[in-house]
Design an enzyme around this catalytic site. Structure first.
Site, PDB file in Angstrom:
ATOM      1  N   ASP A  24      84.036   4.653 -52.925  1.00  0.00           N
ATOM      2  CA  ASP A  24      82.990   3.920 -52.780  1.00  0.00           C
ATOM      3  C   ASP A  24      83.779   2.969 -51.979  1.00  0.00           C
ATOM      4  OD1 ASP A  24      80.942   1.917 -53.268  1.00  0.00           O
ATOM      5  OD2 ASP A  24      82.540   0.959 -54.798  1.00  0.00           O
ATOM      6  N   ASP A  26      82.553  -1.039 -50.919  1.00  0.00           N
ATOM      7  CA  ASP A  26      82.619  -2.438 -51.388  1.00  0.00           C
ATOM      8  C   ASP A  26      83.753  -2.663 -52.828  1.00  0.00           C
ATOM      9  OD1 ASP A  26      81.230  -3.361 -49.023  1.00  0.00           O
ATOM     10  OD2 ASP A  26      79.649  -3.982 -50.271  1.00  0.00           O
TER      11      ASP A  26
END
Length: 178
Positions: A24, A26
Site C-alpha cells: 500500500d 499512503d
C-alpha cells in the site's frame, strides 16, 4: 550430545521467498497521505532521498525502512525471482504515481522502476481484492505466493481472505515488519 539442525535446502529457502511483494502507499510507504496535502504535484527531490517536497513545500517522507526494503527487493539476489507491486486507493493517483517515479531506492532506480516500470502499480478506488485480482492476472502469480503490507486492518482482513499473506504496518514498513 547436541546436533544442530542442518541449514535449510535451497528449495526450502526458495519457497520461503514470496513471488510477489505488494505495498500500500499512503501511511504505509509514505506520509502524509496524498489527500492531506494542500498542494501536490509537481514533487521534487530533496537532499534527503527519503523526502520529496510538494509544490506547496510540504514534505512527503518514506516511512520506516521502505527505501532500503525496496532496494533489497530490487538488488539482493535472494529476491531475484520476486516481483514488486502496489495496491493503493490513494485519493490522488497521479500524485502517487509521480512520487513512485521520484523516490529513488538507489542511484538511477526509482520505486516505479522496481514495480516493473509501473506495470504492477494498481492505484484506484476499489476493493483491495480487486487490486490483487488484477495483479494476479498480470503476473500469473497465485495469491498464496504473495506478501502484502498495509497500515489499514480492514484491508489486511479483506486481502487475507484471498489467501495472501498480509502484514499490518501501523508505523509504516519498518525493519521489524519486514
Amino acid at each position: 550430545f547436541f546436533q544442530p539442525f542442518p541449514p535449510p535446502s535451497a528449495a526450502v529457502v526458495a519457497m520461503a521467498v514470496p513471488k510477489l511483494v505488494v505495498f500500500d502507499l499512503d501511511a504505509c510507504c509514505w506520509y502524509p497521505e496524498m489527500y492531506m496535502l494542500r498542494q501536490g504535484a509537481p514533487f521534487r527531490p530533496t537532499a534527503d532521498p527519503n523526502v520529496l517536497q510538494s509544490s506547496g513545500k510540504e514534505a512527503v517522507r518514506l516511512l520506516g525502512n521502505v527505501r532500503n526494503i525496496w532496494k533489497e527487493l530490487h538488488s539482493d539476489e535472494r529476491f531475484a525471482g520476486t516481483r514488486v507491486g502496489v495496491a493503493s486507493r490513494c485519493d490522488e493517483p497521479a500524485w502517487g504515481r509521480e512520487c513512485l517515479q521520484k523516490f529513488m531506492v538507489q542511484e538511477g532506480v526509482s520505486m516505479w522502476d522496481v514495480a516493473e516500470d509501473g506495470q504492477l502499480v494498481e492505484i484506484y478506488k476499489s476493493s483491495k481484492q480487486q487490486h490483487f485480482k488484477r495483479l494476479s492476472e498480470k503476473t500469473g502469480i497465485a495469491f498464496e505466493d504473495m506478501l502484502f503490507f498495509d497500515d489499514d486492518p480492514y484491508n489486511i482482513q479483506d486481502v487475507s481472505r484471498l489467501g495472501v499473506t498480509c502484514v499490518e504496518t501501523p508505523e509504516g514498513v519498518t525493519k521489524e515488519a519486514w
